[in-house]
Design a protein around this motif. Sequence first.
Motif, PDB file in Angstrom:
ATOM      1  N   TRP A   1      -6.809   2.299   6.881  1.00 25.54           N
ATOM      2  CA  TRP A   1      -5.379   2.168   7.192  1.00 25.54           C
ATOM      3  C   TRP A   1      -5.056   0.761   7.665  1.00 25.54           C
ATOM      4  O   TRP A   1      -3.898   0.381   7.691  1.00 25.54           O
ATOM      5  CB  TRP A   1      -4.902   3.240   8.168  1.00 25.54           C
ATOM      6  CG  TRP A   1      -5.570   3.264   9.505  1.00 25.54           C
ATOM      7  CD1 TRP A   1      -6.703   3.933   9.843  1.00 25.54           C
ATOM      8  CD2 TRP A   1      -5.125   2.609  10.694  1.00 25.54           C
ATOM      9  NE1 TRP A   1      -7.011   3.721  11.159  1.00 25.54           N
ATOM     10  CE2 TRP A   1      -6.047   2.909  11.709  1.00 25.54           C
ATOM     11  CE3 TRP A   1      -4.045   1.795  11.000  1.00 25.54           C
ATOM     12  CZ2 TRP A   1      -5.913   2.424  13.010  1.00 25.54           C
ATOM     13  CZ3 TRP A   1      -3.919   1.322  12.294  1.00 25.54           C
ATOM     14  CH2 TRP A   1      -4.856   1.638  13.280  1.00 25.54           C
TER      15      TRP A   1
ATOM     16  N   ASP B   1       3.142  -2.452   7.670  1.00 29.15           N
ATOM     17  CA  ASP B   1       3.105  -1.350   8.627  1.00 29.15           C
ATOM     18  C   ASP B   1       1.747  -1.138   9.276  1.00 29.15           C
ATOM     19  O   ASP B   1       1.554  -0.195  10.006  1.00 29.15           O
ATOM     20  CB  ASP B   1       3.572  -0.053   7.958  1.00 29.15           C
ATOM     21  CG  ASP B   1       2.616   0.445   6.881  1.00 29.15           C
ATOM     22  OD1 ASP B   1       1.631  -0.250   6.568  1.00 29.15           O
ATOM     23  OD2 ASP B   1       2.869   1.535   6.348  1.00 29.15           O
ATOM     24  N   ALA B   2       0.790  -2.010   8.956  1.00 30.33           N
ATOM     25  CA  ALA B   2      -0.561  -1.806   9.487  1.00 30.33           C
ATOM     26  C   ALA B   2      -1.150  -3.135   9.934  1.00 30.33           C
ATOM     27  O   ALA B   2      -0.826  -4.182   9.377  1.00 30.33           O
ATOM     28  CB  ALA B   2      -1.448  -1.170   8.423  1.00 30.33           C
TER      29      ALA B   2
ATOM     30  N   PRO C   1       1.488   3.715   9.696  1.00 32.34           N
ATOM     31  CA  PRO C   1       1.207   4.839   8.795  1.00 32.34           C
ATOM     32  C   PRO C   1       0.551   5.990   9.532  1.00 32.34           C
ATOM     33  O   PRO C   1      -0.055   5.801  10.590  1.00 32.34           O
ATOM     34  CB  PRO C   1       0.237   4.220   7.785  1.00 32.34           C
ATOM     35  CG  PRO C   1      -0.438   3.137   8.541  1.00 32.34           C
ATOM     36  CD  PRO C   1       0.603   2.595   9.489  1.00 32.34           C
ATOM     37  N   LYS C   2       0.674   7.160   8.947  1.00 30.96           N
ATOM     38  CA  LYS C   2      -0.066   8.303   9.453  1.00 30.96           C
ATOM     39  C   LYS C   2      -1.500   8.136   8.967  1.00 30.96           C
ATOM     40  O   LYS C   2      -1.731   7.821   7.806  1.00 30.96           O
ATOM     41  CB  LYS C   2       0.531   9.595   8.910  1.00 30.96           C
ATOM     42  CG  LYS C   2       1.938   9.846   9.406  1.00 30.96           C
ATOM     43  CD  LYS C   2       2.475  11.131   8.846  1.00 30.96           C
ATOM     44  CE  LYS C   2       3.843  11.381   9.399  1.00 30.96           C
ATOM     45  NZ  LYS C   2       4.922  11.027   8.516  1.00 30.96           N
TER      46      LYS C   2
ATOM     47  N   VAL D   1      -4.803   9.136   7.519  1.00 30.05           N
ATOM     48  CA  VAL D   1      -5.258  10.211   6.640  1.00 30.05           C
ATOM     49  C   VAL D   1      -6.631  10.674   7.099  1.00 30.05           C
ATOM     50  O   VAL D   1      -7.509   9.843   7.356  1.00 30.05           O
ATOM     51  CB  VAL D   1      -5.341   9.702   5.177  1.00 30.05           C
ATOM     52  CG1 VAL D   1      -5.855  10.759   4.247  1.00 30.05           C
ATOM     53  CG2 VAL D   1      -3.987   9.172   4.749  1.00 30.05           C
TER      54      VAL D   1
ATOM     55  N   THR E   1       0.839  -1.191   0.000  1.00 30.48           N
ATOM     56  CA  THR E   1       0.000   0.000   0.000  1.00 30.48           C
ATOM     57  C   THR E   1       0.877   1.246   0.000  1.00 30.48           C
ATOM     58  O   THR E   1       2.079   1.181   0.276  1.00 30.48           O
ATOM     59  CB  THR E   1      -0.932   0.014   1.227  1.00 30.48           C
ATOM     60  OG1 THR E   1      -0.130  -0.042   2.416  1.00 30.48           O
ATOM     61  CG2 THR E   1      -1.905  -1.163   1.204  1.00 30.48           C
ATOM     62  N   SER E   2       0.269   2.392  -0.272  1.00 32.33           N
ATOM     63  CA  SER E   2       1.031   3.637  -0.377  1.00 32.33           C
ATOM     64  C   SER E   2       1.740   4.011   0.924  1.00 32.33           C
ATOM     65  O   SER E   2       2.778   4.670   0.886  1.00 32.33           O
ATOM     66  CB  SER E   2       0.121   4.783  -0.843  1.00 32.33           C
ATOM     67  OG  SER E   2      -0.942   4.954   0.058  1.00 32.33           O
ATOM     68  N   SER E   3       1.234   3.567   2.053  1.00 32.52           N
ATOM     69  CA  SER E   3       1.914   3.884   3.319  1.00 32.52           C
ATOM     70  C   SER E   3       3.272   3.192   3.420  1.00 32.52           C
ATOM     71  O   SER E   3       4.104   3.569   4.227  1.00 32.52           O
ATOM     72  CB  SER E   3       1.035   3.481   4.511  1.00 32.52           C
ATOM     73  OG  SER E   3       0.846   2.084   4.534  1.00 32.52           O
TER      74      SER E   3
END
Length: 181
Positions: free
Chosen positions: A107, A139-140, A172-173, A175, A36-38
């Motif tokens: 996320w 990361d998630a 991840p941050k 969104v 994923t983009s994260s």
Amino acid sequence: RPIATRERLDRSKEPARYFTEVRERGLEVAFVVDVTSSMSDELERVRRQVQELTGFFLHLLPKKVRLGLVTYDNAVVGALRLTGRLSAFARVAGELEVYRNPNNRTWCEGLDKGLETALNRRSMGWLRKTMKSVVILGDAPPHAADRARTVKLAAAAKQAGVTVSAIITPPPKVVPGAEPH
């Protein structure tokens, strides 16, 4: 104190025992990677480290290691069956890219789907007598509704003699407007 010394000596022999067992039985490793983009900042490092590890296996354990790859976001994005063609595997792993799914507004991720695919004997081509490992890079966490299933899959893997390891990067941050689960 003698017991602690004996334990320390025994532990110092573990890598040698492990490599002896790998040389006898072979080793299969399936990497399960969040694309994923994260993970965009992490994927370059993942690509590089998987290629380094592949080179290590090529030189130290030729013809004894098979590697596979499963990528996921909320679902499985792609899968590469276990292969002993490590140079070809390294090329594929070197091309890992972020999967941009416009419908992914969460996320949490579909880790359970990636793990299930990696553990599937038929789809991945696991051999019977090899040492087996699944390495998760992400990361998630899994979606809340899928967490128990993910734990059950990992427990079933352990029962079947598959080592499951997770390498977790910083989360991840979140969104604004993204759904938490």
